[in-house]
Design a protein around this motif. Structure first.
Motif, PDB file in Angstrom:
ATOM      1  N   ARG A 228       1.124  -1.332  -0.008  1.00 56.57           N
ATOM      2  CA  ARG A 228      -0.398  -0.115   0.083  1.00 56.57           C
ATOM      3  C   ARG A 228       1.043   1.429  -0.157  1.00 56.57           C
ATOM      4  NH1 ARG A 228      -2.343  -0.420   5.100  1.00 56.57           N
ATOM      5  NH2 ARG A 228      -1.198   0.658   5.677  1.00 56.57           N
ATOM      6  N   GLU A 229       1.796   1.295   0.828  1.00 54.40           N
ATOM      7  CA  GLU A 229       3.254   1.931   0.716  1.00 54.40           C
ATOM      8  C   GLU A 229       3.880   2.811  -0.111  1.00 54.40           C
ATOM      9  OE1 GLU A 229       1.604   4.620   3.067  1.00 54.40           O
ATOM     10  OE2 GLU A 229       0.520   3.655   3.381  1.00 54.40           O
TER      11      GLU A 229
ATOM     12  N   GLY B 148       3.049  -0.276  -4.353  1.00 50.94           N
ATOM     13  CA  GLY B 148       1.675  -0.674  -4.859  1.00 50.94           C
ATOM     14  C   GLY B 148       1.195  -2.125  -5.523  1.00 50.94           C
TER      15      GLY B 148
ATOM     16  N   HIS C  64      -1.842   4.024  -4.876  1.00 50.85           N
ATOM     17  CA  HIS C  64      -1.399   2.518  -4.496  1.00 50.85           C
ATOM     18  C   HIS C  64      -1.039   1.131  -5.700  1.00 50.85           C
ATOM     19  CE1 HIS C  64      -2.601   4.116  -0.791  1.00 50.85           C
ATOM     20  NE2 HIS C  64      -4.133   3.795  -1.222  1.00 50.85           N
TER      21      HIS C  64
ATOM     22  N   CYS D 176       5.225   2.902  -5.649  1.00 50.89           N
ATOM     23  CA  CYS D 176       3.769   3.273  -5.992  1.00 50.89           C
ATOM     24  C   CYS D 176       3.294   4.547  -5.864  1.00 50.89           C
ATOM     25  CB  CYS D 176       2.801   3.169  -5.222  1.00 50.89           C
ATOM     26  SG  CYS D 176       3.234   3.012  -3.869  1.00 50.89           S
TER      27      CYS D 176
ATOM     28  N   ASN E  99       1.982   6.676  -3.682  1.00 52.07           N
ATOM     29  CA  ASN E  99       2.431   6.779  -2.280  1.00 52.07           C
ATOM     30  C   ASN E  99       3.313   7.078  -1.718  1.00 52.07           C
ATOM     31  OD1 ASN E  99      -0.119   7.571   0.235  1.00 52.07           O
ATOM     32  ND2 ASN E  99       0.059   4.609   0.298  1.00 52.07           N
TER      33      ASN E  99
END
Ligand code: GCU
Length: 344
Positions: A26-27, A30, A146, A235, A237
């Motif tokens: 998530r962080e 991706g 993400h 990603c 994010n």
């Protein structure tokens, strides 16, 4: 010494492997694309190699992704006279086999098969959103926060090669697949293993920043620098952590720990300050408690940082430091083989 250095880095405590993986996807990397809707393999050419001791096949993986055909080539080199051999999936910088950074005949002589593909054949290593599978995944040239970076997509491709290996159960020991790569492709190898439990072991060579090196207190490349230089590797994010390493709710030991209880081996080189051997050595120690909680030996060391030429191979996390600069050397391959054989 290691414990003191680790304390100075203020790394977040480890969690369950699945929780750490979720955070890293998530962080940082991706989410990987889904497996292909359809997958077939084609043999383009087959010949004897390595003085007749192996068969080399030039292969193509045909994948159906989002209803579109996407293909990439890879090479399989499989010993002729032994059965049920362990094998490498090498995420490679080059397409050709033989390759000067992959001592193929020596791998065969050591009883391994090897599969190799070039990351650029999957999606080009630049800011082009339209190349290869990336163009199919993001047809309008836009990614969500993400969505998979290029590293995640290369990891996905390694898993397709693993899909092919699964069809060769009479030739390969399917419980002994090792994914490996150097530098950006070492980062990729760790992610490929973390997201696919069919890999028995991952080997990262000099993968450094956002690979096997913890980012807090790291020398050389930083989170800010890597995101500026390679904006599509990870990603979107991840970019929010520029200059904020100490605020990240994770560090790279979460990626190594996400592979537990399977094996991980990390190789560093003394002159590779950009990747930072010390931060790679500390990452191994920081991931160790995940294994220990599972009743395994994690990273077994002598309390000191590794010296040049030294390896710590007793636990499930192996580490070796060789002299020299940033490349996947024959020494690294032989060290990896030594680690793997000690676990067989
Ligand atoms: C650059 C990059 C590194 C990467 C390396 C490589 O040096 O900054 O993060 O590991 O390329 O892939 O060779």
């Amino acid at each position: 010494m290691i414990n003191k250095l680790l304390a100075d880095r203020s790394l977040p405590p480890v969690k369950e492997p699945s929780e750490m993986l979720e955070i890293m996807l998530r962080e940082v990397y991706g989410y990987l694309p889904d497996p292909p809707e359809k997958l077939t393999f084609e043999v383009m050419h087959s010949q004897k190699t390595c003085a007749g001791k192996a068969t080399l096949k030039n292969m193509v993986a045909h994948c159906l992704v989002k209803g579109k055909e996407f293909s990439f080539p890879f090479t399989a080199v499989i010993p002729t006279n032994s059965k049920k051999v362990p094998f490498f999936v090498h995420i490679n910088f080059r397409s050709d086999v033989p390759d000067r950074y992959m001592p193929t005949e020596e791998l065969i002589d050591n009883g391994f098969a090897v599969f190799s593909f070039c990351h650029r054949e999957v999606t080009y290593d630049n800011e082009d959103m339209s190349d290869g599978i990336y163009g199919i995944l993001y047809p309008d040239g836009k990614r969500g926060l993400h969505d998979a970076g290029k590293v995640a997509v290369w990891a996905w491709a390694a898993q397709r090669v693993m899909d092919y290996a699964q069809t060769l159960g009479d030739l390969l020991d399917l419980s002994k697949g090792v994914v490996c790569g150097h530098s950006r492709l070492g980062k990729t190898a760790l992610l490929a293993a973390a997201t696919d439990s069919r890999f028995w072991c991952a080997y990262s060579n000099d993968s450094g920043c956002t690979g096997a090196a913890v980012s807090r207190g790291k020398r050389g490349e930083s989170v800010t620098v890597i995101n500026n230089a390679f904006p599509l590797w990870f990603c979107e994010n991840y970019k929010k952590y520029a200059h904020k390493e100490y605020a990240m709710p994770f560090d790279q030991h979460y990626l190594v720990g996400a592979i537990a209880p399977r094996y991980v081996c990390i190789g560093s080189a003394t002159e590779d300050i950009w990747a930072d051997p010390v931060s790679e050595n500390l990452c191994c120690a920081a991931a160790s408690p995940v294994y220990e909680k599972m009743g395994k030996k994690g990273f077994v060391h002598n309390g000191e940082l590794a010296k040049a030429g030294e390896s710590f191979f007793e636990g499930s996390i192996g580490y070796h430091l060789r002299e020299g600069s940033h490349y996947f050397s024959r020494t690294d391959w032989l060290k990896l083989i030594e680690f793997l054989k000690s676990k067989m």
